[in-house]
Design a protein around this motif. Structure first.
Motif, PDB file in Angstrom:
ATOM      1  N   VAL A  73      18.131  21.965  46.478  1.00  0.00           N
ATOM      2  CA  VAL A  73      18.085  22.928  47.587  1.00  0.00           C
ATOM      3  C   VAL A  73      19.265  23.900  47.478  1.00  0.00           C
ATOM      4  O   VAL A  73      19.095  25.119  47.575  1.00  0.00           O
ATOM      5  N   GLY A  74      20.457  23.350  47.229  1.00  0.00           N
ATOM      6  CA  GLY A  74      21.636  24.198  47.105  1.00  0.00           C
ATOM      7  C   GLY A  74      21.511  25.174  45.952  1.00  0.00           C
ATOM      8  O   GLY A  74      21.822  26.366  46.086  1.00  0.00           O
ATOM      9  N   PHE A  75      21.000  24.681  44.835  1.00  0.00           N
ATOM     10  CA  PHE A  75      20.826  25.522  43.655  1.00  0.00           C
ATOM     11  C   PHE A  75      19.839  26.656  43.941  1.00  0.00           C
ATOM     12  O   PHE A  75      20.071  27.811  43.574  1.00  0.00           O
ATOM     13  N   ALA A  76      18.742  26.323  44.613  1.00  0.00           N
ATOM     14  CA  ALA A  76      17.722  27.336  44.914  1.00  0.00           C
ATOM     15  C   ALA A  76      18.301  28.422  45.816  1.00  0.00           C
ATOM     16  O   ALA A  76      18.088  29.625  45.586  1.00  0.00           O
ATOM     17  N   ILE A  77      19.048  27.998  46.838  1.00  0.00           N
ATOM     18  CA  ILE A  77      19.650  28.986  47.744  1.00  0.00           C
ATOM     19  C   ILE A  77      20.657  29.848  46.980  1.00  0.00           C
ATOM     20  O   ILE A  77      20.678  31.077  47.110  1.00  0.00           O
ATOM     21  N   ALA A  78      21.485  29.191  46.140  1.00  0.00           N
ATOM     22  CA  ALA A  78      22.483  29.935  45.365  1.00  0.00           C
ATOM     23  C   ALA A  78      21.799  30.941  44.448  1.00  0.00           C
ATOM     24  O   ALA A  78      22.266  32.064  44.270  1.00  0.00           O
ATOM     25  N   MET A  79      20.667  30.541  43.866  1.00  0.00           N
ATOM     26  CA  MET A  79      19.950  31.423  42.951  1.00  0.00           C
ATOM     27  C   MET A  79      19.445  32.649  43.701  1.00  0.00           C
ATOM     28  O   MET A  79      19.602  33.788  43.243  1.00  0.00           O
ATOM     29  N   LEU A  80      18.853  32.406  44.865  1.00  0.00           N
ATOM     30  CA  LEU A  80      18.320  33.508  45.659  1.00  0.00           C
ATOM     31  C   LEU A  80      19.439  34.474  46.062  1.00  0.00           C
ATOM     32  O   LEU A  80      19.371  35.677  45.807  1.00  0.00           O
ATOM     33  N   LEU A  81      20.498  33.908  46.669  1.00  0.00           N
ATOM     34  CA  LEU A  81      21.603  34.753  47.133  1.00  0.00           C
ATOM     35  C   LEU A  81      22.294  35.445  45.958  1.00  0.00           C
ATOM     36  O   LEU A  81      22.589  36.642  46.020  1.00  0.00           O
ATOM     37  N   GLY A  82      22.530  34.688  44.887  1.00  0.00           N
ATOM     38  CA  GLY A  82      23.237  35.237  43.729  1.00  0.00           C
ATOM     39  C   GLY A  82      22.471  36.404  43.120  1.00  0.00           C
ATOM     40  O   GLY A  82      23.053  37.443  42.803  1.00  0.00           O
ATOM     41  N   CYS A  83      21.156  36.228  42.968  1.00  0.00           N
ATOM     42  CA  CYS A  83      20.348  37.299  42.368  1.00  0.00           C
ATOM     43  C   CYS A  83      20.326  38.526  43.274  1.00  0.00           C
ATOM     44  O   CYS A  83      20.463  39.657  42.799  1.00  0.00           O
ATOM     45  N   LEU A  84      20.163  38.298  44.568  1.00  0.00           N
ATOM     46  CA  LEU A  84      20.133  39.437  45.489  1.00  0.00           C
ATOM     47  C   LEU A  84      21.466  40.193  45.459  1.00  0.00           C
ATOM     48  O   LEU A  84      21.481  41.420  45.366  1.00  0.00           O
ATOM     49  N   LEU A  85      22.567  39.443  45.495  1.00  0.00           N
ATOM     50  CA  LEU A  85      23.879  40.097  45.488  1.00  0.00           C
ATOM     51  C   LEU A  85      24.087  40.869  44.177  1.00  0.00           C
ATOM     52  O   LEU A  85      24.535  42.016  44.185  1.00  0.00           O
ATOM     53  N   ALA A  86      23.716  40.228  43.056  1.00  0.00           N
ATOM     54  CA  ALA A  86      23.897  40.886  41.756  1.00  0.00           C
ATOM     55  C   ALA A  86      23.087  42.183  41.704  1.00  0.00           C
ATOM     56  O   ALA A  86      23.563  43.214  41.231  1.00  0.00           O
ATOM     57  N   LEU A  87      21.857  42.141  42.195  1.00  0.00           N
ATOM     58  CA  LEU A  87      21.013  43.338  42.186  1.00  0.00           C
ATOM     59  C   LEU A  87      21.623  44.438  43.051  1.00  0.00           C
ATOM     60  O   LEU A  87      21.655  45.603  42.662  1.00  0.00           O
ATOM     61  N   TRP A  88      22.118  44.024  44.204  1.00  0.00           N
ATOM     62  CA  TRP A  88      22.708  45.016  45.104  1.00  0.00           C
ATOM     63  C   TRP A  88      23.942  45.649  44.473  1.00  0.00           C
ATOM     64  O   TRP A  88      24.114  46.866  44.486  1.00  0.00           O
ATOM     65  N   LEU A  89      24.805  44.801  43.902  1.00  0.00           N
ATOM     66  CA  LEU A  89      26.036  45.319  43.298  1.00  0.00           C
ATOM     67  C   LEU A  89      25.724  46.196  42.080  1.00  0.00           C
ATOM     68  O   LEU A  89      26.447  47.138  41.784  1.00  0.00           O
ATOM     69  N   ASP A  90      24.640  45.876  41.376  1.00  0.00           N
ATOM     70  CA  ASP A  90      24.265  46.705  40.232  1.00  0.00           C
ATOM     71  C   ASP A  90      23.707  48.043  40.700  1.00  0.00           C
ATOM     72  O   ASP A  90      23.970  49.078  40.107  1.00  0.00           O
ATOM     73  N   TYR A  91      22.954  47.985  41.781  1.00  0.00           N
ATOM     74  CA  TYR A  91      22.269  49.192  42.256  1.00  0.00           C
ATOM     75  C   TYR A  91      23.251  50.171  42.898  1.00  0.00           C
ATOM     76  O   TYR A  91      23.146  51.372  42.710  1.00  0.00           O
ATOM     77  N   SER A  92      24.193  49.624  43.668  1.00  0.00           N
ATOM     78  CA  SER A  92      25.075  50.502  44.435  1.00  0.00           C
ATOM     79  C   SER A  92      26.504  50.461  43.894  1.00  0.00           C
ATOM     80  O   SER A  92      27.207  49.466  44.061  1.00  0.00           O
ATOM     81  N   PRO A  93      26.957  51.533  43.254  1.00  0.00           N
ATOM     82  CA  PRO A  93      28.321  51.567  42.712  1.00  0.00           C
ATOM     83  C   PRO A  93      29.361  51.392  43.817  1.00  0.00           C
ATOM     84  O   PRO A  93      30.403  50.776  43.606  1.00  0.00           O
ATOM     85  N   LEU A  94      29.060  51.910  45.004  1.00  0.00           N
ATOM     86  CA  LEU A  94      30.004  51.806  46.114  1.00  0.00           C
ATOM     87  C   LEU A  94      30.204  50.336  46.495  1.00  0.00           C
ATOM     88  O   LEU A  94      31.336  49.858  46.632  1.00  0.00           O
TER      89      LEU A  94
END
Ligand SMILES: Nc1ncnc2c1ncn2[C@@H]1O[C@H](COP(=O)(O)OP(=O)(O)OP(=O)(O)O)[C@@H](O)[C@H]1O
Ligand SMILES: [Mg+2]
Lengths: 252, 264
Positions: free
Chosen positions: B68-89
């Motif tokens: 469960v922890g891994f799944a949540i980390a995967m979801l949050l981690g991927c979303l954060l990585a995508l956001w940080l990649d998309y938005s330079p700010l």
């Protein structure tokens, strides 16, 4: 004149590098025009500007009478590297431009498949790019370029990365393909033989900042082949092109 | 030829393992080391078989928390990585904090979580999330950032939308990097759950381990350790399997010969 594409007084400098100085050229309908120039003079930069992915400091790109400066997606563009997606098979790679236009998979495949024979890719539709030889990958990249836009194609040293033998086969092959399709092509190359074999006209660029030094008309009769290399007209033309290319500006 | 070499290599490494187990067994049989310090493999195996039911009941809880922890980390981690990649700010403002957050050893937070959230599943899952989150985020970010610039230029020349650039180029290109992060996180996930259980709780391999240690049953402590290792390997194998399924093109890279060019 029936010019389909025109670049007018293009100028471009990078931070400390004056790259293009007042380039004007045109491409007629169904014409094959080559740009020859010393390495690093700004040929690829010129293509990015024509393709609309870079902005010139001055000047305009006119396509069929309309201004296309800085607007991407009108002409198709092929790079020296094949830039095929390693995670897609050849068929999907070739169809990529169609997918990007929102065409569904079945329709895109149906549109691309009839061209596979002409591009020497028949039977390799399901292969991944890594499984093909360099020459085949380059043909696949060319077919993808063709699928994007057939009327104007920009080819930036499409055979630059191939070995001499494959390159020669590919030049012959491209010449035959050009007989079959109705595209207007702008080609960049370092190879004078390639330029003379394929082109109707050749522009020779100078060193940086690049200017058009001279324009040559290639009137050799078609179909051209290895035997064209022996014609006196060819030898004479090659000599003057080479002289023009190697003639360095006095301040260097 | 290549296959044969592979088999030899496998046999060699299996042989080293067997030899190691044999020497270990001998330390016990010849009474070089007393069994209450280092029980031989046979005793550990026996302890595992005898307590199989109990071990499984605890392992289930640990596995659940880890997954469960891994799944949540995967979801949050991927979303954060995508956001940080998309938005330079976002990248410029948040990335430094993301890096500094890693200087806090998660283990010291575990007692705090126990205070806040009690001794149930929640604090353990939280620890797993915190441990797994960082490698996933960083590896996906790196994968997304190192896409061939010329390929992106080509996508631009073909007038691809942002979503199309991600779908056709950036996401597939980032897959190998993402999976190496997932593999690191996957092995951390079991460890994170066990550490969480050490702080307190009623069920889980960490709890069970403390219990058998208190009764000086060294062979049972080793049995728990063995189960933890097996679970970690299991998680790793599942991720590797998913990796192969997710990137079928990778198999073709080496395994097949280049076909001869038709025109030669
Ligand atoms: N984005 C950029 N920023 C700064 N300088 C650049 C940039 N792109 C190209 N240049 C410089 O501009 C010059 C022209 O580059 P360009 O790639 O257009 O040359 P080219 O004629 O295509 O060279 P080649 O024959 O090697 O392909 C080079 O010196 C290059 O370093
Ligand atoms: Mg170039």
């Amino acid at each position: 004149m029936d010019s389909i594409l025109e670049a007018k007084n293009i100028k471009k400098s990078f931070v400390r590098l004056h790259t293009l100085e007042n380039i004007s050229l045109h491409l007629n309908r169904k014409e094959f025009v080559t740009i020859l120039g010393p390495s690093g003079c700004g040929k690829s930069t010129l293509f990015s500007i024509i393709a609309g992915i870079a902005l010139p400091d001055q000047g305009d790109v006119i396509i069929e009478g309309e201004k296309y400066t800085g607007i991407a997606g009108r002409v198709s563009f092929m790079h020296q590297k094949d830039l095929l997606l390693p995670w897609r098979n050849i068929l999907d790679n070739v169809c990529l431009p169609l997918f990007l236009k929102g065409i569904n998979q079945r329709q895109a495949h149906a549109e691309a498949l009839p061209h596979f024979a002409l591009f020497g890719l028949e039977g390799f539709e399901k292969y991944y790019p890594a499984q093909l030889s360099g020459g085949m990958r380059q043909r696949a990249a060319l077919l993808r370029t063709f699928m994007f836009s057939q009327d104007i194609m920009l080819l930036d040293e499409p055979f630059g990365g191939l070995d001499a033998l494959t390159r020669q086969t590919m030049q012959q092959w491209l010449m035959n393909v050009m007989e079959e399709i109705e595209s207007s092509v702008l080609l960049i190359t370092h190879d004078v033989d390639e330029a003379l074999l394929l082109s109707d006209r050749v522009y020779v660029l100078s060193h940086r900042p690049a200017e058009i030094r001279k324009e040559f008309r290639v009137n050799l009769k078609r179909p051209r082949g290895l035997n064209s290399f022996a014609e006196p007209e060819y030898i004479q033309l090659k000599e003057s092109v080479l002289a023009c290319l190697t003639d360095r500006p006095s301040e260097e | 030829m290549k296959k044969w070499r592979n088999t030899v290599d496998h046999l060699m490494s299996a042989g080293v393992g067997v030899l190691f187990l044999f020497l270990w067994e001998m330390t016990g049989r010849l009474q070089i080391l007393p069994a209450y310090l280092l029980p031989p493999p046979s005793r550990i195996l026996l302890a595992m078989v005898r307590n199989a039911d109990l071990l499984w009941q605890h392992a289930r809880i640990t596995l659940l928390q880890a997954v469960v922890g891994f799944a949540i980390a995967m979801l949050l981690g991927c979303l954060l990585a995508l956001w940080l990649d998309y938005s330079p700010l976002a990248r410029k403002t948040l990335y430094p904090y993301l890096i500094t957050s890693q200087t806090v050893p998660i283990i010291v937070l575990a007692p705090l979580f126990a205070m806040w959230f009690g001794f149930g599943i929640l604090p353990k899952v939280l620890i797993v999330v915190l441990v797994c989150f960082f490698p996933i985020t960083i590896s996906l970010m790196e994968g997304l950032a190192t896409v061939d610039k010329e390929l992106m230029d080509l996508m631009h020349a073909m007038d691809a939308s942002t979503w199309q650039k991600y779908r056709w180029v950036k996401l597939p290109a980032a897959m190998p990097s993402l999976f190496s992060g997932l593999k690191i996180s996957g092995t951390y996930s079991i460890m994170g759950a066990v550490i969480g259980e050490w702080i307190g709780g009623r069920m889980g391999l960490g709890v069970y381990m403390l219990r058998v240690r208190q009764s000086f049953a060294t062979d049972q402590v080793f049995a728990v350790i063995t189960v933890i290792v097996i679970l970690s390997i299991l998680v790793l194998k599942i991720i590797q399997l998913a990796e192969e399924k997710a990137m079928p093109w990778q198999q073709h890279d080496q395994s097949q010969e280049e076909p001869v060019d038709q025109q030669k």
